[in-house]
Scaffold this motif. Structure first.
Motif, PDB file in Angstrom:
ATOM      1  N   VAL A 174      22.045  -7.521 -37.621  1.00  0.00           N
ATOM      2  CA  VAL A 174      22.574  -6.224 -37.305  1.00  0.00           C
ATOM      3  C   VAL A 174      21.438  -5.544 -36.356  1.00  0.00           C
ATOM      4  CG1 VAL A 174      23.932  -6.122 -39.385  1.00  0.00           C
ATOM      5  CG2 VAL A 174      21.332  -5.139 -39.446  1.00  0.00           C
ATOM      6  N   PRO A 175      21.943  -4.579 -35.729  1.00  0.00           N
ATOM      7  CA  PRO A 175      21.099  -3.777 -34.692  1.00  0.00           C
ATOM      8  C   PRO A 175      19.540  -3.651 -35.368  1.00  0.00           C
ATOM      9  CG  PRO A 175      23.063  -3.283 -34.307  1.00  0.00           C
ATOM     10  CD  PRO A 175      23.023  -3.784 -35.525  1.00  0.00           C
ATOM     11  N   GLN A 176      19.492  -2.859 -36.523  1.00  0.00           N
ATOM     12  CA  GLN A 176      18.063  -2.759 -36.958  1.00  0.00           C
ATOM     13  C   GLN A 176      17.290  -4.030 -37.147  1.00  0.00           C
ATOM     14  OE1 GLN A 176      16.929   0.502 -37.417  1.00  0.00           O
ATOM     15  NE2 GLN A 176      15.175  -0.441 -37.990  1.00  0.00           N
ATOM     16  N   LEU A 177      17.791  -5.155 -37.750  1.00  0.00           N
ATOM     17  CA  LEU A 177      17.005  -6.388 -37.856  1.00  0.00           C
ATOM     18  C   LEU A 177      16.481  -6.997 -36.316  1.00  0.00           C
ATOM     19  CD1 LEU A 177      18.978  -8.202 -40.783  1.00  0.00           C
ATOM     20  CD2 LEU A 177      16.620  -7.281 -40.819  1.00  0.00           C
ATOM     21  N   LEU A 178      17.711  -6.717 -35.398  1.00  0.00           N
ATOM     22  CA  LEU A 178      17.077  -7.152 -34.301  1.00  0.00           C
ATOM     23  C   LEU A 178      16.308  -6.450 -33.796  1.00  0.00           C
ATOM     24  CD1 LEU A 178      17.716  -8.859 -31.553  1.00  0.00           C
ATOM     25  CD2 LEU A 178      19.331  -7.047 -30.804  1.00  0.00           C
ATOM     26  N   GLN A 179      16.007  -5.189 -33.870  1.00  0.00           N
ATOM     27  CA  GLN A 179      14.747  -4.357 -33.499  1.00  0.00           C
ATOM     28  C   GLN A 179      13.606  -4.538 -34.032  1.00  0.00           C
ATOM     29  OE1 GLN A 179      15.646   0.163 -33.216  1.00  0.00           O
ATOM     30  NE2 GLN A 179      13.424   0.460 -33.985  1.00  0.00           N
TER      31      GLN A 179
ATOM     32  N   GLY B  78      28.174  -5.522 -35.943  1.00  0.00           N
ATOM     33  CA  GLY B  78      27.935  -4.747 -37.060  1.00  0.00           C
ATOM     34  C   GLY B  78      27.805  -3.081 -36.542  1.00  0.00           C
ATOM     35  N   ALA B  79      27.228  -2.900 -35.290  1.00  0.00           N
ATOM     36  CA  ALA B  79      26.874  -1.691 -34.597  1.00  0.00           C
ATOM     37  C   ALA B  79      26.764  -1.862 -33.127  1.00  0.00           C
ATOM     38  CB  ALA B  79      25.891  -0.801 -35.505  1.00  0.00           C
ATOM     39  N   ARG B  80      26.785  -0.801 -32.421  1.00  0.00           N
ATOM     40  CA  ARG B  80      26.500  -0.781 -31.168  1.00  0.00           C
ATOM     41  C   ARG B  80      24.859  -1.072 -31.094  1.00  0.00           C
ATOM     42  NH1 ARG B  80      28.378   1.684 -26.338  1.00  0.00           N
ATOM     43  NH2 ARG B  80      26.993   1.630 -24.906  1.00  0.00           N
ATOM     44  N   VAL B  81      24.428  -2.047 -30.033  1.00  0.00           N
ATOM     45  CA  VAL B  81      23.234  -2.419 -29.789  1.00  0.00           C
ATOM     46  C   VAL B  81      22.726  -1.570 -28.190  1.00  0.00           C
ATOM     47  CG1 VAL B  81      21.764  -4.156 -29.186  1.00  0.00           C
ATOM     48  CG2 VAL B  81      23.471  -4.506 -30.616  1.00  0.00           C
ATOM     49  N   SER B  82      21.445  -0.878 -28.324  1.00  0.00           N
ATOM     50  CA  SER B  82      21.279  -0.209 -26.968  1.00  0.00           C
ATOM     51  C   SER B  82      20.860  -1.148 -26.028  1.00  0.00           C
ATOM     52  CB  SER B  82      20.159   0.790 -27.209  1.00  0.00           C
ATOM     53  OG  SER B  82      18.802   0.132 -27.593  1.00  0.00           O
TER      54      SER B  82
ATOM     55  N   PRO C  34      17.379 -15.413 -27.550  1.00  0.00           N
ATOM     56  CA  PRO C  34      18.828 -16.005 -27.317  1.00  0.00           C
ATOM     57  C   PRO C  34      19.689 -14.987 -28.051  1.00  0.00           C
ATOM     58  CG  PRO C  34      17.837 -17.379 -28.682  1.00  0.00           C
ATOM     59  CD  PRO C  34      16.778 -16.597 -28.554  1.00  0.00           C
ATOM     60  N   VAL C  35      19.777 -13.804 -27.830  1.00  0.00           N
ATOM     61  CA  VAL C  35      20.555 -12.804 -28.386  1.00  0.00           C
ATOM     62  C   VAL C  35      21.968 -12.762 -27.645  1.00  0.00           C
ATOM     63  CG1 VAL C  35      20.994 -10.486 -28.809  1.00  0.00           C
ATOM     64  CG2 VAL C  35      18.749 -11.265 -28.719  1.00  0.00           C
ATOM     65  N   HIS C  36      23.206 -12.868 -28.665  1.00  0.00           N
ATOM     66  CA  HIS C  36      24.587 -12.820 -28.348  1.00  0.00           C
ATOM     67  C   HIS C  36      25.293 -11.894 -29.075  1.00  0.00           C
ATOM     68  CE1 HIS C  36      22.942 -16.989 -27.350  1.00  0.00           C
ATOM     69  NE2 HIS C  36      23.819 -17.008 -26.223  1.00  0.00           N
TER      70      HIS C  36
ATOM     71  N   GLU D  81      21.240   4.754 -28.748  1.00  0.00           N
ATOM     72  CA  GLU D  81      19.992   4.737 -27.696  1.00  0.00           C
ATOM     73  C   GLU D  81      18.868   5.341 -28.498  1.00  0.00           C
ATOM     74  OE1 GLU D  81      20.165   3.568 -24.912  1.00  0.00           O
ATOM     75  OE2 GLU D  81      22.141   2.821 -24.779  1.00  0.00           O
ATOM     76  N   LEU D  82      19.234   6.536 -29.362  1.00  0.00           N
ATOM     77  CA  LEU D  82      17.997   7.233 -29.923  1.00  0.00           C
ATOM     78  C   LEU D  82      17.270   6.404 -31.072  1.00  0.00           C
ATOM     79  CD1 LEU D  82      19.994  10.703 -30.662  1.00  0.00           C
ATOM     80  CD2 LEU D  82      17.789  10.406 -29.186  1.00  0.00           C
TER      81      LEU D  82
END
Length: 492
Positions: A242-247, A270-274, A287-289, A392-393
């Motif tokens: 999910v985006p938070q784990l990617l961050q 799971g949610a928008r990625v900035s 290698p993010v998809h 974005e925030l």
């Protein structure tokens, strides 16, 4: 046995011959190779037949054991429910009551809950008096999503639909060459569940550490050193994020705590990625998809694939579905996976209205713009989706939680909680200004307020799976959100 199930079983049998010594499942305490996998599944199928199980609910910490029982129920053609560990006791009880599941396999921590719900233990399982749930014929899996209200809603899925996604996902990712997938999300999250099926279809190793070994607690708490230690120990080359784990992984890689070269395929959804977070990930060589899916379509609908990738999009639709846009931009999906919502008699439409807003580019890549129902209209008549701004925030490394509001207002107001509670207001303001640079004027944050506590399920501001309860937040913070401060007061 249906043709789809037979094909999956034959794939596992083929792997048993061609790669018998390869680990199929790697749990906390044991590994099961492909030579032994079907025998382990068949042993559980026999136990289910012995107790005449007609449905099965699972609430187990051991993820490898969970997947074995899940596969046993799938091949035995018994509806299966994986109860999310981040659900509250009340939500779990709702799932059991609504589904009228007869057989439950759970860890001892759930004993009091099950007894209170009218179950009695007999040997390995918990049982109660037989009751007929209104499951549509052909239901293989009942997956629950808490949605925005927090009341779990049961989505009934067919085996053909689930395995159609499995095969499409396997075909889409095979070119990456990944051979070891680690499950970071609980198996009750449908995306992770189907992702494991796809890895098994390809003959890969599925690594299933417990949530404790991963440093994950509940829906949103993470012990980063524990997670990094487990990744270093097991060296998976494929993850679903999910985006938070990617961050978190991007930050760890930037600081030298994680080697980007380990990975061949990282799926994020799971949610928008900035856009800035994606750019940071790609600059590191991760290698993010990005992909997109929903429970009603048995998870994945579209995905960026090796060699077919457009950052910022959620990829092209996979071949098992058709996707089109309504006149207002809502994404509509035609899929054969969903049989209906549990307890709701209405027929499933041919084109499922996802509630998501999107657009296609000239090459067929799908771009999402947030939830249709969350869109607000400013007093200048601009349509704004707050999730776009919130992504974005929160993906700049300073702000942990953001909520943006501007309905009938001349300016957009954000409620913010920092990753580090000790962060100064000036740091938050700088993060807001950076996010604003990626946004058009009508979507920028013109004012913000610092929260005195984060949004949590306990204070009623988040669902159990971490989504904001927008109506509750607006009601509680209305005095801030509608204050309309002047532009010069933006930093207050």
């Amino acid at each position: 046995m249906s043709p789809e199930l037979h094909a999956f079983q034959q794939r596992l049998a083929l792997h048993a011959v061609e790669r018998p010594q390869v680990s199929a499942l790697w749990g906390d305490e044991r590994r099961i190779d492909y030579a032994s996998l079907l025998a382990e599944i068949d042993r559980r199928r026999e136990w289910l037949r012995d107790v005449e199980a007609r449905s099965l609910a699972l609430a187990l910490v051991d993820a490898s054991n969970t997947l074995l029982w899940d596969l046993a129920a799938l091949f035995e053609e018994i509806p299966c429910i994986l109860l999310p560990p981040f659900f509250t006791p009340a939500q779990r009880r709702h799932c059991l009551e609504q589904s009228q599941v007869y057989t439950v396999l759970a860890d001892p921590v759930h004993d009091d809950e099950l007894a209170g719900a009218g179950y009695q233990r007999a040997g390995l399982f918990w049982f109660r008096e037989r009751a007929q749930a209104l499951l549509p014929p052909g239901t293989a899996k009942l997956t629950y999503t808490s949605g925005s209200t927090g009341t779990p809603k049961g989505v009934c899925l067919s085996a053909a639909g689930i395995l159609g996604v499995t095969q499409a996902l396997a075909a889409a990712t095979q070119a990456s060459g990944a051979s070891h997938q680690m499950a970071l999300l609980p198996l009750a999250v449908l995306l992770e569940n189907v992702g494991c099926y796809a890895a098994l279809w390809l003959g890969a190793t599925v690594s299933l550490p417990s949530q404790q070994r991963l440093g994950l607690q509940g829906a949103s708490n993470l012990n980063l050193p524990v997670l990094l230690a487990t990744l270093a120990e097991r060296r998976p080359d494929s993850l679903i994020l999910v985006p938070q784990l990617l961050q978190v992984l991007v930050g760890a890689a930037e600081q030298g705590y994680l080697a980007p070269g380990w990975f061949r395929f990282l799926a994020v959804g799971g949610a928008r990625v900035s856009t800035p977070l994606l750019q940071r990930a790609l600059a590191l060589g991760l290698p993010v998809h990005e992909g997109y899916g929903l429970s009603e379509c048995a998870s994945v609908v579209s995905l960026n694939r090796p060699g077919l990738q457009r950052p910022g999009s959620v990829g092209k639709p996979l071949p098992h579905v058709q996707v089109r846009l309504a006149d207002d931009g809502e994404v509509l999906v035609s899929s054969h996976a969903m049989l209906g919502y549990l307890g709701e008699p209405s027929a499933v439409p041919v084109w499922w209205p996802t509630g998501d807003l999107g657009q296609f580019d000239e090459d067929g890549y799908l771009y999402l713009h947030g939830r249709k129902k969350n869109q607000f209209i400013t007093s200048y008549g601009r349509n704004v989706n707050p999730e776009w701004i919130e992504a974005e925030l929160t993906q700049g490394g300073v702000i942990a939680q953001a909520f943006v509001y501007g309905e009938a207002q001349p300016r957009n107001h954000a409620l913010l909680w920092p990753l580090n509670p000790a962060s100064a207001d000036t740091q938050i303001q700088e993060a807001v200004e950076r996010a604003n640079q990626a946004l058009p004027g009508y979507a920028q944050v013109h004012a913000w307020s610092r929260l005195d506590q984060p949004f949590t399920p306990d204070n009623g501001m988040l669902t159990s799976n971490g989504r904001p309860r927008r109506d509750a937040i607006i009601a509680h913070y209305q005095h801030l959100l509608t204050a309309n401060p002047a532009a010069e007061d933006i930093a207050s």
